[in-house]
Scaffold this motif. Sequence first.
Motif, PDB file in Angstrom:
ATOM      1  N   TYR A 173       0.851  -1.181   0.000  1.00  0.00           N
ATOM      2  CA  TYR A 173       0.000   0.000   0.000  1.00  0.00           C
ATOM      3  C   TYR A 173       0.893   1.240   0.000  1.00  0.00           C
ATOM      4  O   TYR A 173       1.929   1.254   0.659  1.00  0.00           O
ATOM      5  N   LYS A 189       3.367   6.958  -4.870  1.00  0.00           N
ATOM      6  CA  LYS A 189       3.007   5.843  -5.741  1.00  0.00           C
ATOM      7  C   LYS A 189       3.722   5.960  -7.082  1.00  0.00           C
ATOM      8  O   LYS A 189       3.746   7.017  -7.694  1.00  0.00           O
ATOM      9  N   TYR A 248      -4.480  -2.851   4.807  1.00  0.00           N
ATOM     10  CA  TYR A 248      -3.929  -1.691   5.507  1.00  0.00           C
ATOM     11  C   TYR A 248      -4.868  -1.226   6.617  1.00  0.00           C
ATOM     12  O   TYR A 248      -4.419  -0.803   7.680  1.00  0.00           O
TER      13      TYR A 248
END
Length: 125
Positions: A59, A65, A107
């Motif tokens: 995650y 990202k 998560y």
Amino acid sequence: QVHLVESGGGFVQAGGSLRLSCAHSGRAFSSYAMGWFRQAPGKEREFVAAISWSGSATYYADSVKGRFAISRDNAKNTLYLQMNALKPEDTAIYYCAADSYSGNYFYTQMNFGSWGQGTQVTVSS
């Protein structure tokens, strides 16, 4: 008692790369999810990345990202954060964290109760 020690921080120019490591001791590393967080001067600590106990799920914060990659080597009891295409806004103290409960995959289940002392990452423009 969990003991976490980060290393690998340093000074790098924008666009460069660093690899952070977190050595884990004190319990069965392979049973627990792990995460990376960071705190910039004057800001609150924020989530960067997390990985499930098995390593099968990862995650990331939207801000990292595609540039950062979290991984773990359960045989070496070590967590990693590969940071590429670094930006000045990535400058912060980076902390390794361990989940308080074993076996978590998602998560939203993770509860990070153990923390390292942090390692400084400075990215110049």
